[in-house]
Design a protein around this motif. Structure first.
Motif, PDB file in Angstrom:
ATOM      1  N   TRP A 111       0.768  -1.211  -0.015  1.00  0.00           N
ATOM      2  CA  TRP A 111      -0.158   0.184  -0.029  1.00  0.00           C
ATOM      3  C   TRP A 111       1.287   1.486  -0.038  1.00  0.00           C
ATOM      4  O   TRP A 111       1.899   1.087   0.503  1.00  0.00           O
ATOM      5  CB  TRP A 111      -0.831   0.066   1.112  1.00  0.00           C
ATOM      6  N   GLN A 112       0.258   1.868  -1.179  1.00  0.00           N
ATOM      7  CA  GLN A 112       1.520   3.773  -0.420  1.00  0.00           C
ATOM      8  C   GLN A 112       0.234   4.664  -0.052  1.00  0.00           C
ATOM      9  O   GLN A 112      -1.189   4.445  -0.372  1.00  0.00           O
ATOM     10  CB  GLN A 112       1.327   4.326  -1.974  1.00  0.00           C
ATOM     11  N   THR A 113       0.845   4.749   1.161  1.00  0.00           N
ATOM     12  CA  THR A 113      -0.026   6.252   1.971  1.00  0.00           C
ATOM     13  C   THR A 113       0.382   7.415   1.843  1.00  0.00           C
ATOM     14  O   THR A 113       1.618   7.747   1.300  1.00  0.00           O
ATOM     15  CB  THR A 113       0.166   5.961   3.494  1.00  0.00           C
TER      16      THR A 113
ATOM     17  N   THR B 147      -3.726   1.263  -4.000  1.00  0.00           N
ATOM     18  CA  THR B 147      -3.991  -0.180  -3.053  1.00  0.00           C
ATOM     19  C   THR B 147      -2.424  -0.875  -3.421  1.00  0.00           C
ATOM     20  O   THR B 147      -2.273  -0.518  -4.840  1.00  0.00           O
ATOM     21  CB  THR B 147      -5.120  -0.812  -3.532  1.00  0.00           C
ATOM     22  N   PRO B 148      -2.462  -2.259  -3.534  1.00  0.00           N
ATOM     23  CA  PRO B 148      -1.646  -2.824  -3.744  1.00  0.00           C
ATOM     24  C   PRO B 148      -2.153  -3.170  -4.964  1.00  0.00           C
ATOM     25  O   PRO B 148      -0.674  -3.729  -6.129  1.00  0.00           O
ATOM     26  CB  PRO B 148      -1.696  -3.641  -2.663  1.00  0.00           C
ATOM     27  N   GLY B 149      -2.333  -3.012  -5.691  1.00  0.00           N
ATOM     28  CA  GLY B 149      -3.836  -3.631  -6.916  1.00  0.00           C
ATOM     29  C   GLY B 149      -2.730  -1.985  -7.939  1.00  0.00           C
ATOM     30  O   GLY B 149      -3.252  -2.153  -9.223  1.00  0.00           O
ATOM     31  N   GLY B 150      -2.756  -0.675  -7.590  1.00  0.00           N
ATOM     32  CA  GLY B 150      -2.390   0.280  -8.093  1.00  0.00           C
ATOM     33  C   GLY B 150      -3.786   0.461  -8.200  1.00  0.00           C
ATOM     34  O   GLY B 150      -3.382   2.208  -8.913  1.00  0.00           O
ATOM     35  N   MET B 151      -4.267   1.077  -7.379  1.00  0.00           N
ATOM     36  CA  MET B 151      -5.699   1.553  -8.110  1.00  0.00           C
ATOM     37  C   MET B 151      -5.940   3.095  -6.342  1.00  0.00           C
ATOM     38  O   MET B 151      -5.643   2.314  -5.480  1.00  0.00           O
ATOM     39  CB  MET B 151      -7.327   0.485  -6.949  1.00  0.00           C
TER      40      MET B 151
END
Length: 202
Positions: free
Chosen positions: A11-13, A34-38
């Motif tokens: 995840w990126q915050t 999200t980890p899926g890039g969304m």
């Protein structure tokens, strides 16, 4: 507040904004990838206290459950003595205070035998669970917001209430189920096993 592009296990915050707080909780909205890039948001509930619970055990092998109405569920709930503790003091000290306030009991012997995250999809709350024995009777002093019933019963009966679904509180279930497993395996302190005797059951 802005924490930049901070990775959290995929995840990126990007930023965190406080959207609500009171004496007990704080709610933050995280703008994330999200980890899926969304892109998305993640709501995180923080507690200003730690969670503590205790299974008291008397010389006859009985424990104590506390009954109370839970506003969030609009339902009555049987639970082990539990509550919130000041994070600046030891969890055991907070557990001892909760035990005394809710039941009037104090204990000379303590064992922390379980730590858990109470609902890790929405909160970072940590629960500390104790077995307490060598009990002394006293006078209960519940908080003004609490109207409690106290029930003393054999430990095995409390475990059966957990198994049957009569107890649904997460910390109580975890505490009773692990205690049952430790009892079956003979992993409890010798003084406790002397009180309870060898586990017998199906």
């Amino acid at each position: 507040m802005n924490r930049g592009m901070r990775p959290r296990g995929g995840w990126q915050t990007h930023s965190v904004r406080r959207v609500y707080e009171n004496r007990w909780i704080e709610v933050d909205e995280h703008q994330v990838t999200t980890p899926g890039g969304m892109p998305g948001i993640y709501g995180v509930v923080g507690f200003r206290s730690i969670a503590v619970g205790v299974v008291p055990l008397d010389a006859q092998g009985r424990t104590v459950l506390v009954g109370q109405y839970r506003y969030t569920l609009d339902a009555y709930s049987w639970e082990i003595p539990e509550g919130g503790g000041d994070p600046r003091v030891s969890p055991q000290e907070s557990a001892a205070r909760e035990l005394s306030e809710e039941t009037g009991l104090s204990a000379a012997r303590w064992l922390e035998y379980l730590r858990l995250h109470t609902s890790n999809s929405v909160t970072n709350e940590v629960g500390h669970l104790y077995l307490a024995w060598d009990l002394t009777e006293g006078v209960a002093e519940p908080e003004d917001t609490e109207e409690l019933a106290v029930r003393r019963l054999p430990l095995k009966e409390a475990i059966e209430m957990a198994l049957s679904g009569e107890i649904t509180d997460a910390m109580s279930l975890a505490a009773l189920f692990k205690l049952d497993l430790m009892w079956r395996r003979g992993q409890l302190p010798e003084a406790v096993l002397d009180t309870l005797g060898p586990w017998q059951g199906a």
